[in-house]
Scaffold this motif. Structure first.
Motif, PDB file in Angstrom:
ATOM      1  N   CYS A 187      12.844  -3.398  -2.036  1.00 32.51           N
ATOM      2  CA  CYS A 187      11.970  -2.279  -2.409  1.00 32.51           C
ATOM      3  C   CYS A 187      12.809  -1.077  -2.830  1.00 32.51           C
ATOM      4  O   CYS A 187      13.793  -0.733  -2.177  1.00 32.51           O
ATOM      5  CB  CYS A 187      11.069  -1.899  -1.245  1.00 32.51           C
ATOM      6  N   GLN A 193      10.387   4.218  -0.632  1.00 28.60           N
ATOM      7  CA  GLN A 193       9.658   4.224   0.624  1.00 28.60           C
ATOM      8  C   GLN A 193       8.165   4.340   0.334  1.00 28.60           C
ATOM      9  O   GLN A 193       7.751   4.940  -0.666  1.00 28.60           O
ATOM     10  CB  GLN A 193      10.073   5.410   1.485  1.00 28.60           C
ATOM     11  N   ASN A 194       7.366   3.785   1.228  1.00 29.78           N
ATOM     12  CA  ASN A 194       5.926   3.973   1.091  1.00 29.78           C
ATOM     13  C   ASN A 194       5.558   5.404   1.451  1.00 29.78           C
ATOM     14  O   ASN A 194       6.130   5.992   2.379  1.00 29.78           O
ATOM     15  CB  ASN A 194       5.172   3.003   1.995  1.00 29.78           C
ATOM     16  N   VAL A 220      -1.896  10.881  -1.448  1.00 30.48           N
ATOM     17  CA  VAL A 220      -2.290   9.570  -1.960  1.00 30.48           C
ATOM     18  C   VAL A 220      -3.798   9.594  -2.229  1.00 30.48           C
ATOM     19  O   VAL A 220      -4.583   9.942  -1.338  1.00 30.48           O
ATOM     20  CB  VAL A 220      -1.959   8.466  -0.938  1.00 30.48           C
ATOM     21  N   ALA A 232      -1.672   3.309   0.587  1.00 30.62           N
ATOM     22  CA  ALA A 232      -0.478   4.151   0.780  1.00 30.62           C
ATOM     23  C   ALA A 232       0.755   3.274   0.623  1.00 30.62           C
ATOM     24  O   ALA A 232       1.467   2.969   1.582  1.00 30.62           O
ATOM     25  CB  ALA A 232      -0.520   4.827   2.143  1.00 30.62           C
ATOM     26  N   SER A 233       0.988   2.890  -0.599  1.00 30.28           N
ATOM     27  CA  SER A 233       2.047   1.941  -0.942  1.00 30.28           C
ATOM     28  C   SER A 233       2.706   2.396  -2.229  1.00 30.28           C
ATOM     29  O   SER A 233       2.019   2.700  -3.216  1.00 30.28           O
ATOM     30  CB  SER A 233       1.449   0.533  -1.114  1.00 30.28           C
ATOM     31  N   ALA A 234       4.029   2.442  -2.232  1.00 30.95           N
ATOM     32  CA  ALA A 234       4.736   2.833  -3.451  1.00 30.95           C
ATOM     33  C   ALA A 234       4.422   1.866  -4.587  1.00 30.95           C
ATOM     34  O   ALA A 234       4.208   2.280  -5.730  1.00 30.95           O
ATOM     35  CB  ALA A 234       6.238   2.883  -3.192  1.00 30.95           C
ATOM     36  N   HIS A 262       5.641  -7.498  -7.836  1.00 35.10           N
ATOM     37  CA  HIS A 262       5.525  -6.386  -6.886  1.00 35.10           C
ATOM     38  C   HIS A 262       6.138  -5.167  -7.549  1.00 35.10           C
ATOM     39  O   HIS A 262       7.335  -5.145  -7.853  1.00 35.10           O
ATOM     40  CB  HIS A 262       6.271  -6.742  -5.599  1.00 35.10           C
ATOM     41  N   ASN A 276       7.059  -2.337  -6.601  1.00 37.26           N
ATOM     42  CA  ASN A 276       8.101  -1.558  -5.927  1.00 37.26           C
ATOM     43  C   ASN A 276       9.450  -2.268  -5.991  1.00 37.26           C
ATOM     44  O   ASN A 276      10.397  -1.856  -5.339  1.00 37.26           O
ATOM     45  CB  ASN A 276       7.724  -1.283  -4.466  1.00 37.26           C
ATOM     46  N   LEU A 313       7.846  10.162  -4.819  1.00 35.00           N
ATOM     47  CA  LEU A 313       8.386   8.947  -4.215  1.00 35.00           C
ATOM     48  C   LEU A 313       9.813   9.181  -3.731  1.00 35.00           C
ATOM     49  O   LEU A 313      10.625   9.804  -4.412  1.00 35.00           O
ATOM     50  CB  LEU A 313       8.370   7.797  -5.225  1.00 35.00           C
TER      51      LEU A 313
END
Length: 328
Positions: free
Chosen positions: A238, A241-242, A250, A256-258, A281, A283, A315
């Motif tokens: 990754c 960070q999330n 958000v 709440a995910s990058a 994915h 990220n 981010l």
């Protein structure tokens, strides 16, 4: 210094350091202008001025002491994941540790040296019917790297199963540091800013389950990785960070995910040169033959800017940088 506390291109008496180490350790073991890209999971980046691979604590202490005497910066390279090396390479000394011992040291305690692949420690623990590390099955990095960055997967941190860590200071002193003094947080440990080197970690595991039960749990964890991560392409894991809902703006309806933010911002599949935001994915950034670190760095900035413009979320990177990057 760039992000992550790694040395830039100020190098001290590199030639003098290399000559001294060769006299003590042998000509073949101290190499100059060594390509680092093959030792990283991104497969990009330039050479190191000098590389030495310590096989024990005494060699590590010697290299650190002499580098300090010569005014040469030192970087530690583990499994090469979670790191981006500059195209111009790394000035100074790069130590690639070769300390790989694993043993039981107390009931349900396993001591693993820093250069052990974390995935290998998982297998060792399962074979000895010790549970707690199964979710780390398939992790590409080393114990040292996992401790340094407090590796996480599936909502848990590696620090959850760490009892204590053995560190060497820049002066060569050995310290045994309990979990509570390691400064562990999400993607953080004190090693990132202290200049200390991880020698070994002692994991606090649990007995009582069969190896077959633990293997089944490990297979389930690996299946999740295979389904959700681009394991077949070069990447560093990754990138960001999330975000934290409540701290970061958000938007409602977006996890709440990058990766989710990058995808909703329309950046999944974006390319710069030989670097691409993974279609599996968002990220993850993956590289193709011919990619360079500048491609990866530019794509990271494109994702950061796109998410900032779309959502006002800043981010924060998980990646660390080794070498000198423009604007870093």
């Amino acid at each position: 210094m760039p992000a992550g506390g790694f040395p830039t291109n100020a190098a001290g008496d590199v030639k003098g350091l290399a000559a001294m180490l060769r006299r003590v350790l042998g000509e073949a073991r101290v190499r100059e202008r060594v390509a680092l890209a093959p030792w990283t999971t991104f497969r990009v980046g330039g050479p190191a001025d000098v590389v030495f691979e310590p096989e024990n604590l005494d060699e590590l202490r010697l290299a650190l002491a002499e580098a300090k005497r010569c005014g040469v910066p030192v970087a530690i390279l583990g499994g090469g994941s979670n790191i981006l090396i500059a195209d111009g390479g790394v000035r100074g000394l790069v130590l690639r540790l070769r300390m790989r011992g694993i043993r039981a040291c107390e009931p349900a305690r396993v001591r693993a040296e820093s250069a052990c692949r974390l995935n290998g420690v998982v297998r060792w623990a399962i074979a000895h019917e010790l549970g707690g590390l199964e979710r780390w099955t398939g992790t590409p990095g080393t114990v040292g790297g996992a401790i340094c960055g407090n590796a996480h997967f599936g909502g848990r941190l590696i620090s959850d199963v760490v009892d204590r860590v053995e560190l060497v200071t820049p002066d060569g002193e050995l310290a045994v540091v309990p979990n509570g003094d390691m400064g562990f947080a999400y993607d953080r440990s004190r090693v990132q800013t202290s200049g200390e080197t991880v020698v070994a970690a002692v994991f606090a595991l649990s007995a009582g389950e069969s190896a077959e039960t633990l293997r089944r749990r490990a297979r389930e964890s690996l299946a999740i990785r295979k389904r959700t991560q681009p394991l077949g392409a070069p990447s560093a894991g990754c990138v960001f960070q999330n975000p934290v809902r409540g701290r970061d703006p958000v938007p409602a309806g977006v996890p709440a995910s990058a990766g989710a933010l990058i995808e909703v911002a329309g950046l999944k599949g974006s390319r710069i040169g030989g670097a691409m935001v993974s279609a599996v994915h968002a990220n993850f950034i993956v590289t193709q033959p011919g990619a360079c670190a500048a491609d990866v760095r530019a794509l990271i900035e494109r994702c950061r800017l796109g998410v900032r413009q779309a959502f006002g979320v800043e981010l924060r990177e998980e990646l660390r940088y080794l070498g000198e990057f423009e604007g870093v």
